[in-house]
Design an enzyme around this catalytic site. Structure first.
Site, mmCIF file in Angstrom:
data_model
loop_
_atom_site.group_PDB
_atom_site.id
_atom_site.type_symbol
_atom_site.label_atom_id
_atom_site.label_comp_id
_atom_site.label_asym_id
_atom_site.label_seq_id
_atom_site.Cartn_x
_atom_site.Cartn_y
_atom_site.Cartn_z
ATOM 1 N N GLU A 261 -31.294 -20.845 25.028
ATOM 2 C CA GLU A 261 -30.247 -21.599 24.320
ATOM 3 C C GLU A 261 -29.759 -20.798 23.113
ATOM 4 O O GLU A 261 -30.511 -19.999 22.548
ATOM 5 C CB GLU A 261 -30.808 -22.950 23.848
ATOM 6 C CG GLU A 261 -31.089 -23.906 24.993
ATOM 7 C CD GLU A 261 -31.718 -25.208 24.506
ATOM 8 O OE1 GLU A 261 -31.947 -25.340 23.281
ATOM 9 O OE2 GLU A 261 -31.989 -26.072 25.351
ATOM 10 N N GLN B 86 -7.914 -18.343 38.198
ATOM 11 C CA GLN B 86 -8.111 -19.599 38.948
ATOM 12 C C GLN B 86 -7.157 -20.649 38.380
ATOM 13 O O GLN B 86 -7.565 -21.630 37.768
ATOM 14 C CB GLN B 86 -9.553 -20.051 38.836
ATOM 15 C CG GLN B 86 -10.517 -19.088 39.528
ATOM 16 C CD GLN B 86 -11.934 -19.616 39.560
ATOM 17 O OE1 GLN B 86 -12.162 -20.778 39.872
ATOM 18 N NE2 GLN B 86 -12.885 -18.775 39.223
ATOM 19 N N LYS C 106 0.293 -6.558 48.555
ATOM 20 C CA LYS C 106 -1.177 -6.505 48.697
ATOM 21 C C LYS C 106 -1.666 -7.776 49.373
ATOM 22 O O LYS C 106 -1.275 -8.882 48.982
ATOM 23 C CB LYS C 106 -1.795 -6.382 47.287
ATOM 24 C CG LYS C 106 -3.298 -6.518 47.233
ATOM 25 C CD LYS C 106 -3.834 -6.263 45.818
ATOM 26 C CE LYS C 106 -3.924 -7.516 44.986
ATOM 27 N NZ LYS C 106 -4.534 -7.312 43.670
ATOM 28 N N ARG D 66 -5.094 -9.849 50.184
ATOM 29 C CA ARG D 66 -6.551 -9.962 49.974
ATOM 30 C C ARG D 66 -7.164 -10.784 51.093
ATOM 31 O O ARG D 66 -6.496 -11.629 51.695
ATOM 32 C CB ARG D 66 -6.832 -10.691 48.645
ATOM 33 C CG ARG D 66 -6.747 -9.797 47.421
ATOM 34 C CD ARG D 66 -7.528 -10.429 46.276
ATOM 35 N NE ARG D 66 -7.287 -9.729 45.019
ATOM 36 C CZ ARG D 66 -8.009 -8.694 44.595
ATOM 37 N NH1 ARG D 66 -8.986 -8.219 45.338
ATOM 38 N NH2 ARG D 66 -7.741 -8.132 43.429
ATOM 39 N N GLY E 223 -10.721 -2.288 42.771
ATOM 40 C CA GLY E 223 -10.217 -2.217 44.155
ATOM 41 C C GLY E 223 -8.702 -2.056 44.224
ATOM 42 O O GLY E 223 -8.189 -1.189 44.937
HETATM 43 C C1 R5P Z 1 -4.529 -9.749 40.541
HETATM 44 O O1 R5P Z 1 -3.777 -10.664 40.766
HETATM 45 C C2 R5P Z 1 -4.708 -9.114 39.209
HETATM 46 O O2 R5P Z 1 -3.493 -8.937 38.538
HETATM 47 C C3 R5P Z 1 -5.403 -7.770 39.340
HETATM 48 O O3 R5P Z 1 -4.619 -6.927 40.152
HETATM 49 C C4 R5P Z 1 -6.746 -7.927 39.996
HETATM 50 O O4 R5P Z 1 -7.409 -9.030 39.490
HETATM 51 C C5 R5P Z 1 -7.562 -6.680 39.799
HETATM 52 O O5 R5P Z 1 -8.804 -6.897 40.400
HETATM 53 P P1 R5P Z 1 -9.582 -5.712 41.106
HETATM 54 O O6 R5P Z 1 -9.700 -4.609 40.098
HETATM 55 O O7 R5P Z 1 -10.908 -6.336 41.459
HETATM 56 O O8 R5P Z 1 -8.819 -5.322 42.323
#
Ligand code: R5P
Length: 327
Positions: free
Chosen positions: A42, A100, A195, A197, A230
């Site tokens: 804590e 989120q 992109k 995901r 990534g």
């Molecule tokens: C995505 O919508 C954000 O703008 C970033 O492109 C993303 O969160 C980057 O995350 P990562 O480095 O894990 O690909």
């Protein structure tokens, strides 16, 4: 007009160096505070001087471990409220959970809204943040929120380099607005990467397609954050395969989770321009990295909030100063 007593900077444990930088800009010390842990994990907090009626700014960026830093922020705010602080502003350069901000699948939470609600419930009166993942997250707060952007710092830095045949690339559709602003500031064309995901594994990118011409061009990719790396590593690979020359990357929040730093070190990136919105431990610092400090802009904004003066003019002035290389 300011109705509070002195301006105070209080530092959570997430980024003491930034808090110190802000305090130095303001010409005041960081308010002494004891933050420690009980043996069961804590958090214990005690503010070591009176902050009665003061205008208190708590600097706590919500980098990894975000949940711990968030809870610590709430506990600091509780201590401040009980010590009769006049007003409490949370200075949260990196606002975790902002990604989120909507349901993309059934039975998911909207955690950005939950965090905004918790901040208000904890007794935070205002929030000062930088480059929210999406501007509309501002609407989750029913208290005043000021939002600074690192783009003028990054654009100003790149402008000074006078890079020829430059094209701005948005690494996904979510970054188009930010990339468009950079392309306008640098007077270049804008290319977008589509992109996709994986729906199951959030950090896995399934596909990247370039929409536009990059052959023979120098590239600057701009994103709000680099988390696992990534997005950027994959984008640079795809751009290089399609004939791009030097790739510069600009990002506000270099979270660099897991092996991100190693992955970025091996990617063909000419320069990685980031800010100090989150701390960069020595082992994550790369030789291609340039770190621009948000402290001067945050300090000016804090001064403006404290004095109750108009912010629009200040922001316009700071933007043009950075773009014209005066800062
Ligand atoms: C995505 O919508 C954000 O703008 C970033 O492109 C993303 O969160 C980057 O995350 P990562 O480095 O894990 O690909």
């Amino acid at each position: 007009m300011n109705q509070y007593a002195a301006l105070k900077i209080v530092a959570g444990t997430s980024h003491p160096a930034l808090a110190k930088g802000i305090a130095q800009q303001l010409g005041i010390p960081v308010t002494p505070m004891d933050v420690s842990k009980f043996s069961d994990g804590e958090t214990y907090v005690r503010i070591d001087e009176s902050i009665r009626a003061c205008d208190v700014f708590v600097v706590q960026t919500l980098c990894n471990p975000a949940n711990d830093y968030l809870m610590e922020l709430f506990i600091i705010v509780d201590a401040l409220r009980r010590a009769s602080a006049g007003r409490i502003t949370a200075v949260v350069p990196y606002f975790a959970y902002a990604r989120q901000d909507r349901k993309t699948n059934d039975r998911e939470p909207i955690t950005a809204k939950l965090v905004a609600n918790l901040m208000t419930t904890a007794g935070i009166n205002r929030v000062l943040t930088a480059d929210l993942h999406a501007d509309q997250v501002q609407g989750f707060f029913d208290i005043p929120l000021d939002h600074i952007k690192a783009l003028p710092l990054i654009a100003g830095y790149l402008k000074k380099k006078k890079i020829k045949d430059l094209v701005v690339v948005s690494p996904d559709f979510g970054s188009i607005k930010r990339s468009h602003e950079l392309a306008t500031a640098l007077d270049t064309a804008l290319v977008v990467i589509s992109k996709r995901r994986s729906r199951k594994e959030h950090d896995t990118i399934e596909d990247m397609t370039i929409l536009g011409e990059v052959k023979g061009k120098n590239i600057v990719i701009v994103d709000d954050m680099i988390s696992t790396g990534g997005t950027i590593v994959r984008a640079v690979e795809v751009l290089k395969k399609n004939g791009a020359k030097d790739c510069y990357v600009g990002c506000t929040h270099p979270l660099l989770i897991g092996h991100a730093a190693e992955k970025l070190a091996q990617a063909d990136i000419k320069e990685l321009i980031v800010t100090d919105s989150v701390p960069l431990p020595h082992q994550k610092f790369l030789k291609q990295m340039v770190v621009l400090s948000l402290a001067p802009w945050l300090a000016k904004t804090i001064e403006c909030i404290h004095q109750g003066t108009q912010m629009g003019m200040l922001f316009d002035q700071l933007k043009s100063d950075y773009l014209e290389g005066k800062r």
